[in-house]
Design an enzyme around this catalytic site. Structure first.
Site, PDB file in Angstrom:
ATOM      1  N   TYR A  70     -11.840  17.123 -11.899  1.00  0.00           N
ATOM      2  CA  TYR A  70     -10.893  18.085 -11.311  1.00  0.00           C
ATOM      3  C   TYR A  70     -11.609  18.954 -10.281  1.00  0.00           C
ATOM      4  O   TYR A  70     -12.622  19.591 -10.574  1.00  0.00           O
ATOM      5  CB  TYR A  70     -10.257  18.983 -12.378  1.00  0.00           C
ATOM      6  CG  TYR A  70      -9.241  18.289 -13.280  1.00  0.00           C
ATOM      7  CD1 TYR A  70      -8.811  16.983 -13.040  1.00  0.00           C
ATOM      8  CD2 TYR A  70      -8.697  18.939 -14.377  1.00  0.00           C
ATOM      9  CE1 TYR A  70      -7.885  16.357 -13.868  1.00  0.00           C
ATOM     10  CE2 TYR A  70      -7.769  18.323 -15.209  1.00  0.00           C
ATOM     11  CZ  TYR A  70      -7.374  17.030 -14.953  1.00  0.00           C
ATOM     12  OH  TYR A  70      -6.456  16.418 -15.777  1.00  0.00           O
ATOM     13  N   SER A 169      -6.762   9.410 -22.889  1.00  0.00           N
ATOM     14  CA  SER A 169      -5.682   9.810 -21.982  1.00  0.00           C
ATOM     15  C   SER A 169      -5.340   8.573 -21.146  1.00  0.00           C
ATOM     16  O   SER A 169      -6.210   7.730 -20.885  1.00  0.00           O
ATOM     17  CB  SER A 169      -6.217  10.952 -21.106  1.00  0.00           C
ATOM     18  OG  SER A 169      -5.574  11.002 -19.869  1.00  0.00           O
ATOM     19  N   ASP A 170      -4.101   8.453 -20.735  1.00  0.00           N
ATOM     20  CA  ASP A 170      -3.669   7.391 -19.810  1.00  0.00           C
ATOM     21  C   ASP A 170      -4.208   6.015 -20.206  1.00  0.00           C
ATOM     22  O   ASP A 170      -4.843   5.309 -19.403  1.00  0.00           O
ATOM     23  CB  ASP A 170      -4.112   7.732 -18.373  1.00  0.00           C
ATOM     24  CG  ASP A 170      -3.681   9.126 -17.941  1.00  0.00           C
ATOM     25  OD1 ASP A 170      -2.796   9.713 -18.594  1.00  0.00           O
ATOM     26  OD2 ASP A 170      -4.236   9.634 -16.961  1.00  0.00           O
ATOM     27  N   GLN A 195      -3.391  12.025 -24.494  1.00  0.00           N
ATOM     28  CA  GLN A 195      -2.739  12.711 -23.377  1.00  0.00           C
ATOM     29  C   GLN A 195      -2.066  11.691 -22.485  1.00  0.00           C
ATOM     30  O   GLN A 195      -2.731  10.811 -21.945  1.00  0.00           O
ATOM     31  CB  GLN A 195      -3.853  13.399 -22.576  1.00  0.00           C
ATOM     32  CG  GLN A 195      -3.495  14.764 -22.104  1.00  0.00           C
ATOM     33  CD  GLN A 195      -4.598  15.411 -21.307  1.00  0.00           C
ATOM     34  OE1 GLN A 195      -4.673  15.210 -20.107  1.00  0.00           O
ATOM     35  NE2 GLN A 195      -5.444  16.183 -21.955  1.00  0.00           N
ATOM     36  N   VAL A 225       4.682  17.796 -18.307  1.00  0.00           N
ATOM     37  CA  VAL A 225       5.853  18.181 -19.108  1.00  0.00           C
ATOM     38  C   VAL A 225       6.917  18.866 -18.260  1.00  0.00           C
ATOM     39  O   VAL A 225       8.088  18.873 -18.617  1.00  0.00           O
ATOM     40  CB  VAL A 225       5.476  19.082 -20.320  1.00  0.00           C
ATOM     41  CG1 VAL A 225       4.631  18.326 -21.317  1.00  0.00           C
ATOM     42  CG2 VAL A 225       4.745  20.329 -19.886  1.00  0.00           C
ATOM     43  N   LEU A 299       3.243  31.304 -16.545  1.00  0.00           N
ATOM     44  CA  LEU A 299       2.706  31.168 -17.906  1.00  0.00           C
ATOM     45  C   LEU A 299       3.562  31.963 -18.901  1.00  0.00           C
ATOM     46  O   LEU A 299       3.880  31.469 -19.992  1.00  0.00           O
ATOM     47  CB  LEU A 299       1.245  31.646 -17.958  1.00  0.00           C
ATOM     48  CG  LEU A 299       0.643  31.685 -19.365  1.00  0.00           C
ATOM     49  CD1 LEU A 299       0.598  30.293 -19.994  1.00  0.00           C
ATOM     50  CD2 LEU A 299      -0.756  32.297 -19.349  1.00  0.00           C
ATOM     51  N   GLU A 301       6.656  32.671 -18.734  1.00  0.00           N
ATOM     52  CA  GLU A 301       7.909  31.922 -18.973  1.00  0.00           C
ATOM     53  C   GLU A 301       7.691  30.824 -20.012  1.00  0.00           C
ATOM     54  O   GLU A 301       8.504  30.619 -20.906  1.00  0.00           O
ATOM     55  CB  GLU A 301       8.377  31.247 -17.678  1.00  0.00           C
ATOM     56  CG  GLU A 301       9.296  32.091 -16.844  1.00  0.00           C
ATOM     57  CD  GLU A 301       9.940  31.274 -15.735  1.00  0.00           C
ATOM     58  OE1 GLU A 301      10.251  30.082 -15.926  1.00  0.00           O
ATOM     59  OE2 GLU A 301      10.120  31.849 -14.647  1.00  0.00           O
TER      60      GLU A 301
HETATM   61  N1  LIG Z   1      -4.614  13.168 -18.201  1.00  0.00           N
HETATM   62  C1  LIG Z   1      -4.128  13.102 -16.983  1.00  0.00           C
HETATM   63  O1  LIG Z   1      -4.159  12.060 -16.326  1.00  0.00           O
HETATM   64  C2  LIG Z   1      -3.514  14.324 -16.389  1.00  0.00           C
HETATM   65  C3  LIG Z   1      -2.806  14.213 -15.170  1.00  0.00           C
HETATM   66  C4  LIG Z   1      -2.240  15.359 -14.626  1.00  0.00           C
HETATM   67  C5  LIG Z   1      -2.391  16.585 -15.273  1.00  0.00           C
HETATM   68  N2  LIG Z   1      -3.096  16.684 -16.432  1.00  0.00           N
HETATM   69  C6  LIG Z   1      -3.265  18.003 -17.115  1.00  0.00           C
HETATM   70  O2  LIG Z   1      -1.988  18.613 -17.208  1.00  0.00           O
HETATM   71  C7  LIG Z   1      -2.001  19.907 -16.601  1.00  0.00           C
HETATM   72  C8  LIG Z   1      -0.660  20.197 -15.978  1.00  0.00           C
HETATM   73  O3  LIG Z   1      -0.477  19.402 -14.805  1.00  0.00           O
HETATM   74  P1  LIG Z   1       0.817  18.620 -14.514  1.00  0.00           P
HETATM   75  O4  LIG Z   1       0.598  17.689 -13.423  1.00  0.00           O
HETATM   76  O5  LIG Z   1       1.234  18.079 -15.812  1.00  0.00           O
HETATM   77  O6  LIG Z   1       1.800  19.731 -14.021  1.00  0.00           O
HETATM   78  P2  LIG Z   1       3.132  20.316 -14.653  1.00  0.00           P
HETATM   79  O7  LIG Z   1       2.773  21.202 -15.802  1.00  0.00           O
HETATM   80  O8  LIG Z   1       4.150  19.249 -14.867  1.00  0.00           O
HETATM   81  O9  LIG Z   1       3.573  21.185 -13.406  1.00  0.00           O
HETATM   82  C9  LIG Z   1       2.775  22.229 -12.974  1.00  0.00           C
HETATM   83  C10 LIG Z   1       3.417  22.820 -11.734  1.00  0.00           C
HETATM   84  O10 LIG Z   1       4.769  23.130 -12.002  1.00  0.00           O
HETATM   85  C11 LIG Z   1       5.119  24.316 -11.325  1.00  0.00           C
HETATM   86  N3  LIG Z   1       5.536  25.294 -12.326  1.00  0.00           N
HETATM   87  C12 LIG Z   1       4.850  25.710 -13.401  1.00  0.00           C
HETATM   88  N4  LIG Z   1       5.536  26.606 -14.093  1.00  0.00           N
HETATM   89  C13 LIG Z   1       6.698  26.776 -13.427  1.00  0.00           C
HETATM   90  C14 LIG Z   1       7.805  27.582 -13.653  1.00  0.00           C
HETATM   91  N5  LIG Z   1       7.873  28.411 -14.723  1.00  0.00           N
HETATM   92  N6  LIG Z   1       8.829  27.496 -12.782  1.00  0.00           N
HETATM   93  C15 LIG Z   1       8.769  26.680 -11.723  1.00  0.00           C
HETATM   94  N7  LIG Z   1       7.726  25.875 -11.445  1.00  0.00           N
HETATM   95  C16 LIG Z   1       6.705  25.934 -12.305  1.00  0.00           C
HETATM   96  C17 LIG Z   1       3.874  24.824 -10.628  1.00  0.00           C
HETATM   97  O11 LIG Z   1       3.928  24.336  -9.293  1.00  0.00           O
HETATM   98  P3  LIG Z   1       4.189  25.280  -8.021  1.00  0.00           P
HETATM   99  O12 LIG Z   1       2.965  25.092  -7.234  1.00  0.00           O
HETATM  100  O13 LIG Z   1       5.388  24.666  -7.383  1.00  0.00           O
HETATM  101  O14 LIG Z   1       4.412  26.662  -8.476  1.00  0.00           O
HETATM  102  C18 LIG Z   1       2.764  24.142 -11.358  1.00  0.00           C
HETATM  103  O15 LIG Z   1       1.607  23.906 -10.577  1.00  0.00           O
HETATM  104  C19 LIG Z   1      -3.156  19.852 -15.607  1.00  0.00           C
HETATM  105  O16 LIG Z   1      -3.654  21.140 -15.332  1.00  0.00           O
HETATM  106  C20 LIG Z   1      -4.136  18.978 -16.334  1.00  0.00           C
HETATM  107  O17 LIG Z   1      -4.875  19.769 -17.253  1.00  0.00           O
HETATM  108  C21 LIG Z   1      -3.640  15.564 -16.998  1.00  0.00           C
END
Ligand SMILES: NC(=O)c1ccc[n+]([C@@H]2O[C@H](COP(=O)([O-])OP(=O)(O)OC[C@H]3O[C@@H](n4cnc5c(N)ncnc54)[C@H](OP(=O)(O)O)[C@@H]3O)[C@@H](O)[C@H]2O)c1
Length: 359
Positions: A70, A169-170, A195, A225, A299, A301
């Site tokens: 990351y 994961s994946d 994950q 999520v 967060l 929320e």
């Molecule tokens: N294992 C893997 O392959 C993998 C892949 C991806 C992620 N991850 C992990 O999962 C974590 C989360 O990443 P994700 O890709 O899954 O993202 P996500 O949680 O689905 O979405 C995060 C994004 O949603 C928006 N958001 C968050 N809270 C919000 C709210 N209350 N209202 C409106 N928009 C909101 C924000 O974007 P805005 O910029 O639009 O505000 C934020 O950056 C990462 O940090 C990482 O640790 C793991």
């Protein structure tokens, strides 16, 4: 509506056991993928990192998710510095991942083999300024390293005290199930967590992965999520979503689902993202979702969403609008004894059979 969580206990201090282990983690894991500047073009600017981390810990949170890759290592450095400043390393459960390293054009800086795993852990420990990782994930399955090599290398790292628990994961369900079975018979550490990408807008993990996790007693720690913000209402018909952290397009099914989410959010006077998260916690109660946030407001929320109970009608509307085809063998044999048409209609019409659904 929103239940009052016990006022004495901070909302994230309702700890859960991580899979088949004694390790306790908060009910939301904090995703730190956006911390750093190297991936700013796709992840957006994250300027509130410290405030988000402090708010999370004040609410009782202890489970942080990152990966060696990351932000090209910056994410782990930021977390390492923050833990040093706060003096809270022992309090935190640090999860990181390996599979792809930082060295360019090095054939052994990618993959899940012993050399890459051990070298990645050495570098992560340095960046995190710690001498152990609580939870080490294979970031993604490489389809080449023998499963025995991965599990025996995990075993060695745990024996050396550098890693406490191991995870995937994946990775396809069959690989994880096989890895866990091999570990069990060899006396190696079991798989504590998994994950994968799972949300109201993408329920494909319900085909094979989720039943496997239940059967193996592995913690389900999903990412994506919020569908990277897909159903939050910020994308409307006719708009092209920004390509960020995985979101590429909104389909008509996504818009229809978003309409249902928005309607229920209005009924309960909460936000769309809270409904999306509440659906997961109501639909899969043991799940420990990873939440990514760019701001402390986001967060907060998410934390409030822990108290939302959806009624059966609201759950039905969300489940119907997000339903997926399970495909073979589920469309042929069902997902439980009672639903199996072969058993039901061929001589067992007049008896009631017990069922243990794996849904
Ligand atoms: N294992 C893997 O392959 C993998 C892949 C991806 C992620 N991850 C992990 O999962 C974590 C989360 O990443 P994700 O890709 O899954 O993202 P996500 O949680 O689905 O979405 C995060 C994004 O949603 C928006 N958001 C968050 N809270 C919000 C709210 N209350 N209202 C409106 N928009 C909101 C924000 O974007 P805005 O910029 O639009 O505000 C934020 O950056 C990462 O940090 C990482 O640790 C793991």
């Amino acid at each position: 509506m929103t239940d009052q969580l016990s006022s004495q206990v901070p909302p994230l201090a309702h700890y859960r056991l991580l899979g088949n282990s004694g390790l306790r983690v908060s009910p939301l894991c904090l995703g730190c993928m956006g911390y750093g500047k190297s991936w700013q073009d796709i992840m957006g600017e994250h300027v509130e990192n410290e405030a988000i981390l402090d708010t999370y810990v004040e609410a009782g949170g202890n489970f942080l998710d990152m990966a060696n890759k990351y932000n090209e290592g910056e994410t782990e450095e930021i977390i390492g510095e923050w833990m040093k400043k706060r003096g809270n390393r022992e309090r935190m459960v640090i999860a990181t991942k390996f599979s792809i390293g930082m060295r360019k054009n090095d054939p052994n800086a990618v993959g899940n083999h012993r050399k890459n795993m051990i070298s990645a852990v050495k570098d992560s420990l340095k960046r995190l300024q710690t001498d152990y990782i609580d939870l080490l994930y294979v970031h993604f399955w490489d389809f080449t390293t023998p499963i025995e090599e991965v599990m025996s290398s995990f075993h060695d790292l745990i024996s050396a005290g550098k890693v406490h628990y191991v995870a995937f994961s994946d990775t396809p369900a069959w690989v994880v199930a096989k890895a866990n079975t091999i570990a069990q018979f060899r006396g190696w550490p079991h798989v504590a967590a998994y994950q994968g990408r799972y949300s109201l807008s993408d329920r494909t993990m319900e085909r094979e992965l989720i039943p496997m996790l239940r059967s193996e007693k592995i913690a389900h720690v999903p990412w994506g999520v919020l569908g990277q913000g897909k159903l939050t209402g910020k994308y409307q018909r006719g708009m092209q979503p920004k390509i960020r952290g995985g979101i590429t397009q909104m389909t008509e099914k996504d818009f229809q689902l978003q309409d249902v989410v928005t309607d229920i959010a209005k009924q309960l006077n909460v936000s769309n993202s809270q409904i999306v998260l509440a659906w997961m916690l109501n639909h899969q109660p043991g799940t420990i979702p990873i939440v990514g946030c760019r701001t402390t407001a986001q967060l907060k929320e998410h934390i409030q969403a822990l108290g939302i109970r959806l009624n059966s009608e609201q759950m039905k509307r969300l489940n119907d609008a997000s339903a997926i085809e399970l495909g073979f063998p589920h469309d042929f044999i069902g997902q439980g004894f009672k639903q199996n048409p072969i058993i039901k209609y061929r001589g067992n019409e007049n008896i009631e059979l017990d069922d243990v659904p794996l849904q």
